[in-house]
Design a protein around this motif. Sequence first.
Motif, short mmCIF file in Angstrom:
data_model
loop_
_atom_site.label_atom_id
_atom_site.label_comp_id
_atom_site.label_asym_id
_atom_site.label_seq_id
_atom_site.Cartn_x
_atom_site.Cartn_y
_atom_site.Cartn_z
N TYR A 107 38.40 53.61 36.07
CA TYR A 107 37.30 54.29 35.52
C TYR A 107 37.33 54.68 34.02
CZ TYR A 107 33.66 57.82 34.94
OH TYR A 107 32.50 58.33 34.25
N ALA A 108 36.57 54.27 33.07
CA ALA A 108 36.65 54.56 31.69
C ALA A 108 35.30 54.86 31.34
CB ALA A 108 37.03 53.32 30.97
N GLU A 109 35.29 56.08 30.41
CA GLU A 109 33.91 56.19 29.66
C GLU A 109 34.51 55.95 28.08
OE1 GLU A 109 33.25 60.50 30.23
OE2 GLU A 109 32.94 60.20 32.38
N PHE A 110 33.57 55.28 27.55
CA PHE A 110 33.60 54.88 26.21
C PHE A 110 32.88 55.79 25.21
CE2 PHE A 110 34.99 51.33 28.56
CZ PHE A 110 36.21 50.56 27.99
N GLY A 111 33.09 55.61 23.92
CA GLY A 111 32.40 56.26 23.00
C GLY A 111 30.84 55.99 22.91
N THR A 112 30.76 54.62 23.19
CA THR A 112 29.32 54.29 22.82
C THR A 112 29.23 53.26 24.22
OG1 THR A 112 29.89 52.46 21.72
CG2 THR A 112 29.40 54.31 20.56
N PRO A 113 27.69 52.89 24.38
CA PRO A 113 27.32 52.03 25.40
C PRO A 113 27.89 50.54 25.01
CG PRO A 113 25.62 53.32 25.29
CD PRO A 113 26.46 53.84 24.22
N ALA A 114 27.78 50.17 23.67
CA ALA A 114 28.09 48.97 23.09
C ALA A 114 29.77 48.76 23.57
CB ALA A 114 27.96 48.79 21.60
N GLN A 115 30.45 49.84 23.31
CA GLN A 115 31.96 49.51 23.44
C GLN A 115 32.14 49.17 25.14
OE1 GLN A 115 33.36 53.37 22.12
NE2 GLN A 115 34.05 52.29 20.30
N ALA A 116 31.55 49.87 25.91
CA ALA A 116 31.54 49.52 27.50
C ALA A 116 31.17 48.10 27.75
CB ALA A 116 30.74 50.69 28.18
N THR A 117 29.93 47.86 26.93
CA THR A 117 29.44 46.36 27.28
C THR A 117 30.56 45.53 26.72
OG1 THR A 117 27.25 47.25 27.22
CG2 THR A 117 27.76 44.95 26.74
N ALA A 118 31.12 45.65 25.84
CA ALA A 118 32.00 44.84 25.19
C ALA A 118 33.56 44.55 26.17
CB ALA A 118 32.68 45.14 23.70
N TYR A 119 33.86 45.85 26.55
CA TYR A 119 34.87 45.83 27.67
C TYR A 119 34.54 44.96 28.83
CZ TYR A 119 38.21 47.24 31.18
OH TYR A 119 39.14 47.44 32.08
N GLY A 120 32.96 45.19 29.38
CA GLY A 120 32.71 44.76 30.45
C GLY A 120 32.70 42.92 30.37
N ASN A 121 32.26 42.58 29.19
CA ASN A 121 32.16 41.24 28.82
C ASN A 121 33.59 40.53 28.62
OD1 ASN A 121 29.40 40.97 28.72
ND2 ASN A 121 29.31 41.57 26.60
N TYR A 122 34.36 41.49 28.17
CA TYR A 122 35.84 41.18 28.12
C TYR A 122 36.62 40.64 29.30
CZ TYR A 122 41.07 41.98 28.28
OH TYR A 122 42.28 41.86 28.33
N THR A 123 36.34 41.47 30.46
CA THR A 123 36.36 41.18 31.97
C THR A 123 36.24 39.75 32.49
OG1 THR A 123 34.69 42.10 33.02
CG2 THR A 123 36.58 43.43 32.44
N LYS A 124 35.34 39.05 31.76
CA LYS A 124 35.13 37.77 32.35
C LYS A 124 36.04 36.76 32.10
CE LYS A 124 30.05 37.83 30.95
NZ LYS A 124 29.33 37.28 29.98
N THR A 125 37.16 37.09 31.12
CA THR A 125 38.41 36.26 30.93
C THR A 125 39.40 36.97 31.05
OG1 THR A 125 38.31 36.92 28.34
CG2 THR A 125 36.89 35.00 29.18
N ASN A 126 39.42 38.22 31.44
CA ASN A 126 40.80 38.86 31.72
C ASN A 126 41.30 38.38 33.19
OD1 ASN A 126 42.63 40.72 32.45
ND2 ASN A 126 41.51 42.43 31.97
N ILE A 127 42.61 37.72 32.86
CA ILE A 127 43.30 37.34 34.19
C ILE A 127 43.28 38.23 35.42
CG2 ILE A 127 45.65 37.36 33.33
CD1 ILE A 127 44.20 34.41 35.12
#
Length: 185
Positions: A107-127
């Motif tokens: 569970y992670a709270e980010f400083g901004t919604p854009a940071q959370a979305t970037a992290y979410g998009n990163y998980t598409k390739t996170n092994i």
Amino acid sequence: MVLAAGCGGSGGTSHAAAKSGAKSGAKGAAKSAAPVKAAPKKLTFDLVKGVGDTALGGDRACGYGEWNDGTFAIGKPYSKQTTFYREYSCYEKKGELFPNAAGQMTYAEFGTPAQATAYGNYTKTNISAVAVLVSENTAVTMNIGYLTVNKMTLLKQVQAACGGCGTVIAGPHASDPVPGHVDKS
């Protein structure tokens, strides 16, 4: 719905009167019924913890599980962007120093919604990612590991608990037969 007609008894109402009453009763029920889809709630740690503890704590592959503030399951630069972070890790037994399955759910709270979305998009390739639920500035991730619980189902249960909030982003392990399960053999 099946309506039974012709039941005997004295003092019954006519079919027309019963039909009229059923219509007005249904109309009244429709007015008082809750909306089909409730407004989304905020995705909070307490909500995630409640759903996660029930599912992960009962997993036979997790001798003892707990939420901690370690950062085993979130890498840079995302770990530096969080304002609040917790991960559920499994240990052979209570009191052990190192988990045998770290960061099963995060569970992670980010400083901004854009940071959370970037992290979410990163998980598409996170092994190690099964999937992530991103809602506003918050992300809940399910990761691979030794647990036998269906992690994609668990993430969808979290989403349902917050009234359908956010978007689920599938990771590389989202379609595993038991998403996130890694055999020990």
